[in-house]
Design a protein around this motif. Sequence first.
Motif, PDB file in Angstrom:
ATOM      1  N   GLN A  27       0.855  -1.191   0.000  1.00 41.25           N
ATOM      2  CA  GLN A  27       0.000   0.000   0.000  1.00 41.25           C
ATOM      3  C   GLN A  27       0.892   1.242   0.000  1.00 41.25           C
ATOM      4  O   GLN A  27       1.818   1.358   0.807  1.00 41.25           O
ATOM      5  N   GLY A  28       0.664   2.136  -0.944  1.00 38.52           N
ATOM      6  CA  GLY A  28       1.486   3.332  -1.074  1.00 38.52           C
ATOM      7  C   GLY A  28       2.732   3.116  -1.919  1.00 38.52           C
ATOM      8  O   GLY A  28       3.451   4.060  -2.228  1.00 38.52           O
ATOM      9  N   ILE A  29       3.013   1.874  -2.297  1.00 40.09           N
ATOM     10  CA  ILE A  29       4.171   1.544  -3.142  1.00 40.09           C
ATOM     11  C   ILE A  29       3.683   1.205  -4.552  1.00 40.09           C
ATOM     12  O   ILE A  29       4.259   1.643  -5.541  1.00 40.09           O
ATOM     13  N   ILE A  30       2.630   0.412  -4.624  1.00 43.96           N
ATOM     14  CA  ILE A  30       1.999   0.022  -5.883  1.00 43.96           C
ATOM     15  C   ILE A  30       0.636   0.719  -5.928  1.00 43.96           C
ATOM     16  O   ILE A  30       0.028   0.962  -4.884  1.00 43.96           O
ATOM     17  N   SER A  31       0.152   1.007  -7.108  1.00 42.42           N
ATOM     18  CA  SER A  31      -1.106   1.754  -7.217  1.00 42.42           C
ATOM     19  C   SER A  31      -2.234   1.030  -6.464  1.00 42.42           C
ATOM     20  O   SER A  31      -2.356  -0.197  -6.535  1.00 42.42           O
ATOM     21  N   GLN A  32      -3.036   1.824  -5.780  1.00 40.70           N
ATOM     22  CA  GLN A  32      -4.162   1.275  -5.020  1.00 40.70           C
ATOM     23  C   GLN A  32      -5.152   0.578  -5.935  1.00 40.70           C
ATOM     24  O   GLN A  32      -5.733  -0.446  -5.578  1.00 40.70           O
ATOM     25  N   GLU A  33      -5.315   1.099  -7.143  1.00 42.25           N
ATOM     26  CA  GLU A  33      -6.215   0.479  -8.111  1.00 42.25           C
ATOM     27  C   GLU A  33      -5.774  -0.955  -8.419  1.00 42.25           C
ATOM     28  O   GLU A  33      -6.590  -1.871  -8.481  1.00 42.25           O
ATOM     29  N   TYR A  34      -4.462  -1.139  -8.610  1.00 43.57           N
ATOM     30  CA  TYR A  34      -3.936  -2.478  -8.876  1.00 43.57           C
ATOM     31  C   TYR A  34      -4.176  -3.390  -7.668  1.00 43.57           C
ATOM     32  O   TYR A  34      -4.654  -4.514  -7.812  1.00 43.57           O
ATOM     33  N   LEU A  35      -3.838  -2.895  -6.475  1.00 40.67           N
ATOM     34  CA  LEU A  35      -3.998  -3.703  -5.260  1.00 40.67           C
ATOM     35  C   LEU A  35      -5.459  -4.078  -5.032  1.00 40.67           C
ATOM     36  O   LEU A  35      -5.757  -5.223  -4.655  1.00 40.67           O
ATOM     37  N   ASP A  36      -6.360  -3.141  -5.259  1.00 39.43           N
ATOM     38  CA  ASP A  36      -7.787  -3.412  -5.089  1.00 39.43           C
ATOM     39  C   ASP A  36      -8.299  -4.429  -6.109  1.00 39.43           C
ATOM     40  O   ASP A  36      -9.280  -5.127  -5.853  1.00 39.43           O
ATOM     41  N   GLY A  37      -7.623  -4.521  -7.250  1.00 40.66           N
ATOM     42  CA  GLY A  37      -8.030  -5.451  -8.300  1.00 40.66           C
ATOM     43  C   GLY A  37      -7.534  -6.870  -8.113  1.00 40.66           C
ATOM     44  O   GLY A  37      -7.965  -7.779  -8.820  1.00 40.66           O
ATOM     45  N   LEU A  38      -6.650  -7.082  -7.164  1.00 41.37           N
ATOM     46  CA  LEU A  38      -6.156  -8.438  -6.910  1.00 41.37           C
ATOM     47  C   LEU A  38      -7.271  -9.292  -6.327  1.00 41.37           C
ATOM     48  O   LEU A  38      -8.013  -8.842  -5.457  1.00 41.37           O
ATOM     49  N   THR A  39      -7.371 -10.523  -6.835  1.00 36.02           N
ATOM     50  CA  THR A  39      -8.387 -11.429  -6.286  1.00 36.02           C
ATOM     51  C   THR A  39      -7.744 -12.740  -5.864  1.00 36.02           C
ATOM     52  O   THR A  39      -6.786 -13.211  -6.487  1.00 36.02           O
TER      53      THR A  39
END
Length: 133
Positions: A27-39
Amino acid sequence: MKVRHAVHQDIPKIAEIHVKSWQTTYQGIISQEYLDGLTIEDREESWRRRPLEGTFVAEDADGVFGFASFGKQRDERYSTYDGELYAIYLLQQKQKSGAGIALIAKGVEYLIEKGYQKLMLWVFEQNSAKQFY
């Protein structure tokens, strides 16, 4: 707590740890959009397509809470190294419990048994756990 080789029945939990750890660690290193898209489902499918040789899990009475994966170094630019730590992740509440060191020790033992002599890994510059490595 014990560390053992991963088995196929561990894949759902490994996938869950993988996703949850990325979402807290990066969090804060990789885009939040990408992290939220992980399943977890996508990550589970990815884990089912690869062999579990060199993958270890940490577990306690509550079940599996961490994993690490080791094997042949994959980047030709770094031919000095023959082994690689591909991934090591623990659920946030179990970090700093000694499990990470135990997973590394088991993986290094595995690599030595396989004849590897030099280990490498990739760490984000901003990763707060980089001192651990």
